[in-house]
Design a protein around this motif. Structure first.
Motif, mmCIF file in Angstrom:
data_model
loop_
_atom_site.group_PDB
_atom_site.id
_atom_site.type_symbol
_atom_site.label_atom_id
_atom_site.label_comp_id
_atom_site.label_asym_id
_atom_site.label_seq_id
_atom_site.Cartn_x
_atom_site.Cartn_y
_atom_site.Cartn_z
ATOM 1 N N ASP A 260 0.827 -1.209 0.000
ATOM 2 C CA ASP A 260 0.000 0.000 0.000
ATOM 3 C C ASP A 260 0.860 1.257 0.000
ATOM 4 O O ASP A 260 0.454 2.294 0.458
ATOM 5 C CB ASP A 260 -0.926 0.001 1.206
ATOM 6 C CG ASP A 260 -0.174 -0.204 2.509
ATOM 7 O OD1 ASP A 260 1.070 -0.310 2.460
ATOM 8 O OD2 ASP A 260 -0.823 -0.275 3.556
ATOM 9 N N TYR A 261 2.050 1.134 -0.478
ATOM 10 C CA TYR A 261 2.990 2.246 -0.446
ATOM 11 C C TYR A 261 2.797 3.161 -1.655
ATOM 12 O O TYR A 261 2.630 2.697 -2.783
ATOM 13 C CB TYR A 261 4.417 1.685 -0.442
ATOM 14 C CG TYR A 261 5.496 2.716 -0.538
ATOM 15 C CD1 TYR A 261 5.991 3.312 0.610
ATOM 16 C CD2 TYR A 261 6.018 3.106 -1.768
ATOM 17 C CE1 TYR A 261 6.990 4.272 0.538
ATOM 18 C CE2 TYR A 261 7.012 4.058 -1.847
ATOM 19 C CZ TYR A 261 7.498 4.631 -0.697
ATOM 20 O OH TYR A 261 8.471 5.572 -0.777
ATOM 21 N N SER A 262 2.843 4.453 -1.385
ATOM 22 C CA SER A 262 2.844 5.395 -2.497
ATOM 23 C C SER A 262 3.939 6.430 -2.265
ATOM 24 O O SER A 262 4.056 6.966 -1.157
ATOM 25 C CB SER A 262 1.490 6.105 -2.597
ATOM 26 O OG SER A 262 1.622 7.222 -3.464
ATOM 27 N N ALA A 263 4.708 6.692 -3.289
ATOM 28 C CA ALA A 263 5.779 7.684 -3.162
ATOM 29 C C ALA A 263 5.281 9.089 -3.483
ATOM 30 O O ALA A 263 6.022 10.057 -3.335
ATOM 31 C CB ALA A 263 6.927 7.310 -4.105
ATOM 32 N N ALA A 264 4.028 9.205 -3.908
ATOM 33 C CA ALA A 264 3.538 10.508 -4.390
ATOM 34 C C ALA A 264 3.574 11.575 -3.299
ATOM 35 O O ALA A 264 3.990 12.710 -3.537
ATOM 36 C CB ALA A 264 2.111 10.344 -4.935
ATOM 37 N N GLY A 265 3.135 11.207 -2.095
ATOM 38 C CA GLY A 265 3.117 12.179 -0.992
ATOM 39 C C GLY A 265 4.506 12.669 -0.657
ATOM 40 O O GLY A 265 4.725 13.869 -0.432
ATOM 41 N N PHE A 266 5.458 11.755 -0.637
ATOM 42 C CA PHE A 266 6.841 12.135 -0.324
ATOM 43 C C PHE A 266 7.425 13.020 -1.423
ATOM 44 O O PHE A 266 8.188 13.938 -1.152
ATOM 45 C CB PHE A 266 7.723 10.899 -0.154
ATOM 46 C CG PHE A 266 7.344 10.070 1.036
ATOM 47 C CD1 PHE A 266 7.363 10.615 2.316
ATOM 48 C CD2 PHE A 266 6.942 8.763 0.885
ATOM 49 C CE1 PHE A 266 7.002 9.871 3.418
ATOM 50 C CE2 PHE A 266 6.578 8.010 1.986
ATOM 51 C CZ PHE A 266 6.596 8.562 3.252
ATOM 52 N N ALA A 267 7.084 12.724 -2.650
ATOM 53 C CA ALA A 267 7.634 13.509 -3.768
ATOM 54 C C ALA A 267 7.221 14.977 -3.627
ATOM 55 O O ALA A 267 8.028 15.887 -3.823
ATOM 56 C CB ALA A 267 7.140 12.935 -5.093
ATOM 57 N N LYS A 268 5.963 15.194 -3.223
ATOM 58 C CA LYS A 268 5.476 16.573 -3.082
ATOM 59 C C LYS A 268 6.205 17.290 -1.936
ATOM 60 O O LYS A 268 6.560 18.465 -2.047
ATOM 61 C CB LYS A 268 3.962 16.529 -2.813
ATOM 62 C CG LYS A 268 3.274 17.858 -2.990
ATOM 63 C CD LYS A 268 1.762 17.700 -2.856
ATOM 64 C CE LYS A 268 1.112 19.067 -2.685
ATOM 65 N NZ LYS A 268 -0.242 18.999 -2.195
ATOM 66 N N ALA B 49 1.750 7.616 7.592
ATOM 67 C CA ALA B 49 0.487 8.179 7.104
ATOM 68 C C ALA B 49 0.659 8.722 5.683
ATOM 69 O O ALA B 49 -0.169 8.467 4.807
ATOM 70 C CB ALA B 49 0.008 9.274 8.042
ATOM 71 N N VAL B 50 1.745 9.438 5.457
ATOM 72 C CA VAL B 50 1.993 9.987 4.114
ATOM 73 C C VAL B 50 2.171 8.842 3.122
ATOM 74 O O VAL B 50 1.691 8.889 1.989
ATOM 75 C CB VAL B 50 3.237 10.915 4.132
ATOM 76 C CG1 VAL B 50 3.641 11.318 2.715
ATOM 77 C CG2 VAL B 50 2.956 12.161 4.975
ATOM 78 N N GLN B 51 2.818 7.780 3.586
ATOM 79 C CA GLN B 51 3.040 6.598 2.743
ATOM 80 C C GLN B 51 1.719 5.992 2.278
ATOM 81 O O GLN B 51 1.621 5.431 1.188
ATOM 82 C CB GLN B 51 3.795 5.577 3.603
ATOM 83 C CG GLN B 51 4.631 4.578 2.867
ATOM 84 C CD GLN B 51 5.402 3.730 3.861
ATOM 85 O OE1 GLN B 51 4.857 3.251 4.853
ATOM 86 N NE2 GLN B 51 6.687 3.552 3.600
ATOM 87 N N THR B 52 0.701 6.118 3.098
ATOM 88 C CA THR B 52 -0.583 5.496 2.772
ATOM 89 C C THR B 52 -1.628 6.521 2.323
ATOM 90 O O THR B 52 -2.823 6.317 2.488
ATOM 91 C CB THR B 52 -1.107 4.694 3.986
ATOM 92 O OG1 THR B 52 -1.085 5.534 5.133
ATOM 93 C CG2 THR B 52 -0.266 3.466 4.229
ATOM 94 N N GLY B 53 -1.141 7.652 1.794
ATOM 95 C CA GLY B 53 -2.042 8.569 1.113
ATOM 96 C C GLY B 53 -2.528 9.771 1.901
ATOM 97 O O GLY B 53 -3.368 10.530 1.433
ATOM 98 N N PHE B 54 -2.000 9.950 3.087
ATOM 99 C CA PHE B 54 -2.439 11.060 3.954
ATOM 100 C C PHE B 54 -1.926 12.395 3.399
ATOM 101 O O PHE B 54 -0.748 12.520 3.070
ATOM 102 C CB PHE B 54 -1.861 10.793 5.342
ATOM 103 C CG PHE B 54 -2.152 11.822 6.374
ATOM 104 C CD1 PHE B 54 -3.399 11.907 6.957
ATOM 105 C CD2 PHE B 54 -1.159 12.687 6.804
ATOM 106 C CE1 PHE B 54 -3.659 12.835 7.940
ATOM 107 C CE2 PHE B 54 -1.403 13.621 7.783
ATOM 108 C CZ PHE B 54 -2.657 13.694 8.351
ATOM 109 N N ASP B 55 -2.804 13.398 3.295
ATOM 110 C CA ASP B 55 -2.400 14.708 2.758
ATOM 111 C C ASP B 55 -2.034 15.638 3.908
ATOM 112 O O ASP B 55 -2.892 16.304 4.484
ATOM 113 C CB ASP B 55 -3.537 15.312 1.921
ATOM 114 C CG ASP B 55 -3.080 16.574 1.192
ATOM 115 O OD1 ASP B 55 -1.943 17.045 1.464
ATOM 116 O OD2 ASP B 55 -3.836 17.093 0.358
ATOM 117 N N LEU B 56 -0.750 15.665 4.224
ATOM 118 C CA LEU B 56 -0.282 16.478 5.350
ATOM 119 C C LEU B 56 -0.556 17.956 5.119
ATOM 120 O O LEU B 56 -0.807 18.707 6.064
ATOM 121 C CB LEU B 56 1.228 16.235 5.550
ATOM 122 C CG LEU B 56 1.895 16.893 6.756
ATOM 123 C CD1 LEU B 56 1.258 16.444 8.062
ATOM 124 C CD2 LEU B 56 3.393 16.585 6.776
#
Ligand code: SF4
Ligand code: SF4
Length: 435
Positions: free
Chosen positions: A46-54, A93-100
């Motif tokens: 369930d990992y997404s790098a999108a949040g970290f990229a931003k 949380a960011v890894q799983t889609g959380f919008d900080l």
């Protein structure tokens, strides 16, 4: 979605029997069952790098992604003790889609720095959070109460929205002469940078008056800027208003250039941090000291007329201690006061708890109130009261009002909150702190 996320790995595998043997001591640990989960490689589906990229695209934002989930930061995070928090939980949380960027969680971090102290990967929330907050400010998702403080700072040059002409009103009650440089611009040794809460808050003004009396008795050549002073704005910077900080800095530097002085002394660890660590990054270098650092070497010259006769516990300000490495100067001052016994809290020095005022937290108690089990200042006051001390000593202008409120709301009215300058002044004048 709460910090920590709702998701779990799709599958969990455990070894019925797992013994780990130390290659050094030969000692064995039984980690069978749930403790053995980490012995298997685990695929995060369930990992997404999108949040970290931003976040990583922002200046100072890249280190959040370094986290490898060791969890060392969580037990030292002051916010986690009253909520669910800490870099590891935010990372997950960011890894799983959380919008900080759009979350209330963004404003809970006080930038206390305790997580960075223990993090093996140097995940730096003191840079990550302000970077994300800066974007949130531009996008308009900033708490109203914080927005108001930024507007007051922009308009009046202080976070309280007070009239700049009343900056030096406190000097009237000092009982000693306090020179204002605009009236007498001759060279001075110490420029006393009073900052907002000692300039305007009634309890801060009492501490400013005490400090002026101490400096006067020590024949320190000092002066203030008076109406020309503006906040150094470090907490506004950490709350995300880097632009405001930078414009304030240019105004401050222009005013300082008008006068000749050897060193700047401020009671505010946040302002001290700005002068010592942030201004030089912009090419502005000054000899800056926290007021405890000015007083500590002069203690043997103080003529104490009386004795305090009190047990005292000391709260290390995050931006004096952890951020700038000063733990001894305030303690030397406290221990030099006749009749004082210093009692340390369990969390002190490098691992000191946070009062909740840093990183903009000073102005977010209302916003955070329904998200924390109690205010950080309340938790800290309970720790101070547990030592049995008569006095909770502080060395940051944010803390007297924060802790006095917390002493009342936690039923610890018997615990007196005093600035170390007030304590020195009372003993110097032979007065009774109880009256
Ligand atoms: S201490 Fe650092 S690496 Fe370990 S979980 Fe916390 S942020 Fe991640
Ligand atoms: S800087 Fe302090 S409040 Fe912020 S996450 Fe780290 S330990 Fe928690």
């Amino acid at each position: 979605m709460p910090i920590g996320g709702n998701k779990q790995p799709a599958g969990v595998s455990e070894l019925d029997e797992a013994i780990v043997t130390s290659s050094l001591s030969g000692r064995e640990w039984d980690v069978s069952g749930s403790s053995s989960r980490m012995l298997h490689s685990r695929v995060l589906t369930d990992y997404s790098a999108a949040g970290f990229a931003k976040i990583a695209a922002l200046e100072g934002g890249n280190s959040l992604e370094y986290c490898f989930g060791c969890g060392k930061c969580v037990p030292v995070c002051p916010v986690d003790l009253v909520s669910e928090y800490g870099p590891r939980k935010i990372h997950r949380a960011v890894q799983t889609g959380f919008d900080l960027f759009k979350s209330d969680e963004l404003w809970k971090c006080t930038t206390c720095g305790n997580c960075l102290r223990v993090c093996p990967k140097e995940v730096n929330m003191i840079e990550v959070m302000p970077a994300v907050r800066e974007v949130a400010m531009v996008e308009g998702t900033i708490p109203d109460e914080l927005q108001q403080v930024m507007e007051k700072t922009f308009r009046y040059g202080n976070a309280l929205g007070e009239n700049p002409r009343r900056r030096h009103a406190w000097t009237k009650g000092a009982g000693v002469e306090v020179r204002v440089l605009a009236n007498d611009p001759s060279p001075v040794d110490v420029l006393f940078y009073v900052e907002d809460y000692w300039s305007y808050h009634p309890r801060g003004q009492q501490a400013a008056q005490a400090f002026a009396r101490i400096m006067s008795s020590l024949n320190v050549d000092f002066a203030i800027l008076g109406a020309e002073e503006k906040t150094l704005g470090d907490s506004q910077r950490l709350a995300g208003e880097k632009g405001l900080f930078e414009s304030l800095m240019e105004e401050v530097v222009d005013v300082l250039a008008k006068y000749q002085f050897n060193r700047i002394v401020t009671p505010d660890p946040h302002g001290f941090n700005a002068l010592k660590k942030i201004y030089p990054k912009y090419g502005h270098t000054f000899e800056a000291f926290h007021y405890s650092q000015l007083l500590a070497p002069l203690l043997d010259q103080i003529d104490f007329a009386g004795s305090l006769d009190a047990t005292v516990t000391f709260h290390d300000p995050c931006y004096l201690g952890r951020h700038n490495g000063e733990y001894e100067a305030p303690r030397k001052i406290i221990e030099a006061i006749p009749g004082v016994k210093l009692l340390e809290m369990g969390r002190c020095r490098e691992n000191s708890y946070c009062c909740g005022g840093g990183g903009g937290g000073m102005w977010l108690d209302g916003f955070n109130s329904n998200q924390l089990s109690e205010r950080l200042s309340e938790r800290r006051v309970r720790e101070a009261a547990a030592t049995g001390a008569d006095i909770l000593a502080v060395a940051c202008p944010y803390e007297v009002s924060r802790f006095e409120d917390a002493a009342k709301s936690t039923g610890n009215e018997g615990l007196r909150v005093m600035d170390i300058a007030e304590m020195v002044d009372i003993a110097m004048r032979g007065e009774d702190w109880r009256s």
